[in-house]
Design a protein around this motif. Structure first.
Motif, PDB file in Angstrom:
ATOM      1  N   GLN A   1     -12.694  -6.704  -4.771  1.00  0.00           N
ATOM      2  CA  GLN A   1     -13.064  -7.955  -4.109  1.00  0.00           C
ATOM      3  C   GLN A   1     -13.248  -7.648  -2.635  1.00  0.00           C
ATOM      4  OE1 GLN A   1     -10.068 -11.011  -4.424  1.00  0.00           O
ATOM      5  NE2 GLN A   1     -11.468 -12.615  -3.773  1.00  0.00           N
ATOM      6  N   ARG A   2     -14.227  -8.322  -2.004  1.00  0.00           N
ATOM      7  CA  ARG A   2     -14.424  -8.068  -0.574  1.00  0.00           C
ATOM      8  C   ARG A   2     -13.088  -8.169   0.132  1.00  0.00           C
ATOM      9  NH1 ARG A   2     -19.371 -11.709  -1.032  1.00  0.00           N
ATOM     10  NH2 ARG A   2     -21.090 -10.247  -0.998  1.00  0.00           N
ATOM     11  N   PHE A   3     -12.578  -7.300   0.782  1.00  0.00           N
ATOM     12  CA  PHE A   3     -12.972  -5.959   1.147  1.00  0.00           C
ATOM     13  C   PHE A   3     -11.849  -5.013   0.765  1.00  0.00           C
ATOM     14  CE2 PHE A   3     -15.197  -8.882   3.923  1.00  0.00           C
ATOM     15  CZ  PHE A   3     -16.498  -8.502   3.687  1.00  0.00           C
ATOM     16  N   HIS A   4     -11.400  -5.105  -0.481  1.00  0.00           N
ATOM     17  CA  HIS A   4     -10.295  -4.255  -0.914  1.00  0.00           C
ATOM     18  C   HIS A   4     -10.286  -4.088  -2.436  1.00  0.00           C
ATOM     19  CE1 HIS A   4      -8.814  -8.411  -1.008  1.00  0.00           C
ATOM     20  NE2 HIS A   4      -8.109  -8.027  -2.039  1.00  0.00           N
ATOM     21  N   TYR A   5      -9.572  -3.063  -2.835  1.00  0.00           N
ATOM     22  CA  TYR A   5      -9.252  -2.833  -4.246  1.00  0.00           C
ATOM     23  C   TYR A   5      -7.782  -3.203  -4.439  1.00  0.00           C
ATOM     24  CZ  TYR A   5     -13.375   0.240  -4.515  1.00  0.00           C
ATOM     25  OH  TYR A   5     -14.641   0.758  -4.487  1.00  0.00           O
TER      26      TYR A   5
ATOM     27  N   HIS B   1     -16.818  -3.742   5.083  1.00  0.00           N
ATOM     28  CA  HIS B   1     -17.076  -2.817   3.972  1.00  0.00           C
ATOM     29  C   HIS B   1     -16.361  -1.474   4.156  1.00  0.00           C
ATOM     30  CE1 HIS B   1     -19.251  -0.286   1.138  1.00  0.00           C
ATOM     31  NE2 HIS B   1     -19.615   0.475   2.150  1.00  0.00           N
ATOM     32  N   GLU B   2     -16.367  -0.946   5.372  1.00  0.00           N
ATOM     33  CA  GLU B   2     -15.777   0.378   5.615  1.00  0.00           C
ATOM     34  C   GLU B   2     -14.271   0.394   5.371  1.00  0.00           C
ATOM     35  OE1 GLU B   2     -15.597  -2.034   9.228  1.00  0.00           O
ATOM     36  OE2 GLU B   2     -17.288  -1.492   7.986  1.00  0.00           O
ATOM     37  N   GLU B   3     -13.643  -0.772   5.262  1.00  0.00           N
ATOM     38  CA  GLU B   3     -12.212  -0.844   5.001  1.00  0.00           C
ATOM     39  C   GLU B   3     -11.888  -0.855   3.484  1.00  0.00           C
ATOM     40  OE1 GLU B   3     -10.804  -4.269   7.138  1.00  0.00           O
ATOM     41  OE2 GLU B   3     -11.844  -3.615   8.952  1.00  0.00           O
ATOM     42  N   MET B   4     -12.926  -0.878   2.665  1.00  0.00           N
ATOM     43  CA  MET B   4     -12.711  -0.972   1.214  1.00  0.00           C
ATOM     44  C   MET B   4     -12.591   0.438   0.623  1.00  0.00           C
ATOM     45  SD  MET B   4     -14.674  -3.319  -1.516  1.00  0.00           S
ATOM     46  CE  MET B   4     -14.126  -3.398  -3.206  1.00  0.00           C
ATOM     47  N   HIS B   5     -11.368   0.882   0.498  1.00  0.00           N
ATOM     48  CA  HIS B   5     -11.093   2.230  -0.009  1.00  0.00           C
ATOM     49  C   HIS B   5      -9.733   2.221  -0.705  1.00  0.00           C
ATOM     50  CE1 HIS B   5      -8.384   2.749   3.417  1.00  0.00           C
ATOM     51  NE2 HIS B   5      -9.342   2.163   4.134  1.00  0.00           N
ATOM     52  N   GLY B   6      -9.457   3.296  -1.400  1.00  0.00           N
ATOM     53  CA  GLY B   6      -8.183   3.411  -2.104  1.00  0.00           C
ATOM     54  C   GLY B   6      -7.828   4.862  -2.344  1.00  0.00           C
ATOM     55  N   ARG B   7      -6.725   5.044  -3.071  1.00  0.00           N
ATOM     56  CA  ARG B   7      -6.241   6.404  -3.306  1.00  0.00           C
ATOM     57  C   ARG B   7      -5.568   6.494  -4.663  1.00  0.00           C
ATOM     58  NH1 ARG B   7      -3.354   8.128   1.495  1.00  0.00           N
ATOM     59  NH2 ARG B   7      -5.417   8.839   2.027  1.00  0.00           N
ATOM     60  N   MET B   8      -5.891   7.552  -5.381  1.00  0.00           N
ATOM     61  CA  MET B   8      -5.202   7.885  -6.624  1.00  0.00           C
ATOM     62  C   MET B   8      -4.322   9.099  -6.320  1.00  0.00           C
ATOM     63  SD  MET B   8      -6.715   9.072 -10.340  1.00  0.00           S
ATOM     64  CE  MET B   8      -7.347  10.664  -9.837  1.00  0.00           C
ATOM     65  N   ILE B   9      -3.034   8.971  -6.648  1.00  0.00           N
ATOM     66  CA  ILE B   9      -2.106  10.070  -6.449  1.00  0.00           C
ATOM     67  C   ILE B   9      -1.754  10.631  -7.815  1.00  0.00           C
ATOM     68  CG2 ILE B   9       0.175  10.748  -5.615  1.00  0.00           C
ATOM     69  CD1 ILE B   9      -0.131   8.394  -3.583  1.00  0.00           C
TER      70      ILE B   9
ATOM     71  N   SER C   1      -3.957  14.158  -4.006  1.00  0.00           N
ATOM     72  CA  SER C   1      -4.370  12.829  -3.593  1.00  0.00           C
ATOM     73  C   SER C   1      -5.897  12.763  -3.618  1.00  0.00           C
ATOM     74  CB  SER C   1      -3.839  12.591  -2.173  1.00  0.00           C
ATOM     75  OG  SER C   1      -4.099  11.293  -1.772  1.00  0.00           O
ATOM     76  N   TYR C   2      -6.445  11.716  -4.242  1.00  0.00           N
ATOM     77  CA  TYR C   2      -7.881  11.574  -4.411  1.00  0.00           C
ATOM     78  C   TYR C   2      -8.306  10.209  -3.872  1.00  0.00           C
ATOM     79  CZ  TYR C   2      -7.182  15.546  -7.466  1.00  0.00           C
ATOM     80  OH  TYR C   2      -6.841  16.776  -7.958  1.00  0.00           O
ATOM     81  N   ASP C   3      -9.099  10.230  -2.804  1.00  0.00           N
ATOM     82  CA  ASP C   3      -9.560   8.994  -2.189  1.00  0.00           C
ATOM     83  C   ASP C   3     -10.799   8.471  -2.898  1.00  0.00           C
ATOM     84  OD1 ASP C   3      -7.551   9.048  -0.251  1.00  0.00           O
ATOM     85  OD2 ASP C   3      -8.755  10.295   1.083  1.00  0.00           O
ATOM     86  N   PHE C   4     -10.941   7.135  -2.897  1.00  0.00           N
ATOM     87  CA  PHE C   4     -12.161   6.521  -3.410  1.00  0.00           C
ATOM     88  C   PHE C   4     -12.592   5.410  -2.465  1.00  0.00           C
ATOM     89  CE2 PHE C   4      -8.564   4.592  -5.665  1.00  0.00           C
ATOM     90  CZ  PHE C   4      -8.799   3.222  -5.578  1.00  0.00           C
ATOM     91  N   VAL C   5     -13.885   5.103  -2.499  1.00  0.00           N
ATOM     92  CA  VAL C   5     -14.468   4.104  -1.599  1.00  0.00           C
ATOM     93  C   VAL C   5     -15.450   3.221  -2.354  1.00  0.00           C
ATOM     94  CG1 VAL C   5     -14.265   5.599   0.443  1.00  0.00           C
ATOM     95  CG2 VAL C   5     -16.372   5.615  -0.894  1.00  0.00           C
TER      96      VAL C   5
ATOM     97  N   VAL D   1      -7.687   9.771 -17.163  1.00  0.00           N
ATOM     98  CA  VAL D   1      -7.422   8.426 -16.650  1.00  0.00           C
ATOM     99  C   VAL D   1      -8.608   7.542 -16.982  1.00  0.00           C
ATOM    100  CG1 VAL D   1      -7.027   7.069 -14.546  1.00  0.00           C
ATOM    101  CG2 VAL D   1      -6.003   9.342 -14.782  1.00  0.00           C
ATOM    102  N   LEU D   2      -8.333   6.319 -17.406  1.00  0.00           N
ATOM    103  CA  LEU D   2      -9.378   5.327 -17.636  1.00  0.00           C
ATOM    104  C   LEU D   2      -9.147   4.182 -16.664  1.00  0.00           C
ATOM    105  CD1 LEU D   2     -11.824   4.349 -19.272  1.00  0.00           C
ATOM    106  CD2 LEU D   2     -10.202   3.199 -20.798  1.00  0.00           C
ATOM    107  N   LEU D   3     -10.081   4.012 -15.738  1.00  0.00           N
ATOM    108  CA  LEU D   3     -10.003   2.910 -14.791  1.00  0.00           C
ATOM    109  C   LEU D   3     -10.771   1.732 -15.362  1.00  0.00           C
ATOM    110  CD1 LEU D   3     -10.709   4.857 -11.481  1.00  0.00           C
ATOM    111  CD2 LEU D   3      -8.507   4.376 -12.553  1.00  0.00           C
ATOM    112  N   GLU D   4     -10.167   0.552 -15.345  1.00  0.00           N
ATOM    113  CA  GLU D   4     -10.821  -0.671 -15.808  1.00  0.00           C
ATOM    114  C   GLU D   4     -10.973  -1.584 -14.605  1.00  0.00           C
ATOM    115  OE1 GLU D   4      -8.631  -2.268 -19.135  1.00  0.00           O
ATOM    116  OE2 GLU D   4      -9.512  -0.786 -20.492  1.00  0.00           O
ATOM    117  N   PHE D   5     -12.215  -1.685 -14.112  1.00  0.00           N
ATOM    118  CA  PHE D   5     -12.513  -2.475 -12.922  1.00  0.00           C
ATOM    119  C   PHE D   5     -13.010  -3.864 -13.288  1.00  0.00           C
ATOM    120  CE2 PHE D   5     -13.007   1.808 -11.237  1.00  0.00           C
ATOM    121  CZ  PHE D   5     -12.402   1.695 -10.001  1.00  0.00           C
ATOM    122  N   THR D   6     -12.557  -4.858 -12.530  1.00  0.00           N
ATOM    123  CA  THR D   6     -13.111  -6.198 -12.575  1.00  0.00           C
ATOM    124  C   THR D   6     -13.510  -6.537 -11.142  1.00  0.00           C
ATOM    125  OG1 THR D   6     -11.632  -6.813 -14.374  1.00  0.00           O
ATOM    126  CG2 THR D   6     -12.689  -8.608 -13.182  1.00  0.00           C
TER     127      THR D   6
END
Length: 111
Positions: free
Chosen positions: A29-33, A100-108, A87-91, A46-51
């Motif tokens: 959702q704007r502007f985050h996961y 928009h540039e603040e919408m990112h996350g991390r998988m550890i 650590s694996y970043d995603f955007v 890993v199976l990611l299920e996005f909504t």
């Protein structure tokens, strides 16, 4: 013909190494996961299920070379290979507005 035994050996080894995928549900959702950071176990796919709630967001995890569009109103499933600890970043890579540039996350990935 010399390659056939090698291919047969590799095909037999895969099922023994296959593990049940870890499922992680993520809301875009704007502007985050949500969640913006999550942990999984090393050696398991890993199976990611996005909504997506409001926009066609993007998902891009460059280190694993995985990318997907996340249209709103559907569940988008993204399969990730088993990854080594780290650590694996995603955007979000679909421009979604002023922050928009603040919408990112991390998988550890934990050992």
């Amino acid at each position: 013909m010399g390659a056939a035994p090698l291919l047969l050996t590799a095909a037999r080894a895969v099922p023994a190494q296959t593990a049940e995928a870890q499922v992680v549900k993520i809301v875009a959702q704007r502007f985050h996961y949500t969640p913006g950071e999550f942990r999984v176990k090393a050696g398991r796919p890993v199976l990611l299920e996005f909504t997506a709630l409001d926009f066609v967001h993007g998902f891009n995890m460059p280190d694993l070379k995985v990318r997907a569009d996340l249209p709103p109103g559907t569940v988008t499933r993204v399969a990730l290979p088993a990854a080594p600890p780290g650590s694996y970043d995603f955007v979000c890579d679909n421009f979604c507005g002023d922050h928009h540039e603040e919408m990112h996350g991390r998988m550890i990935v934990e050992a």
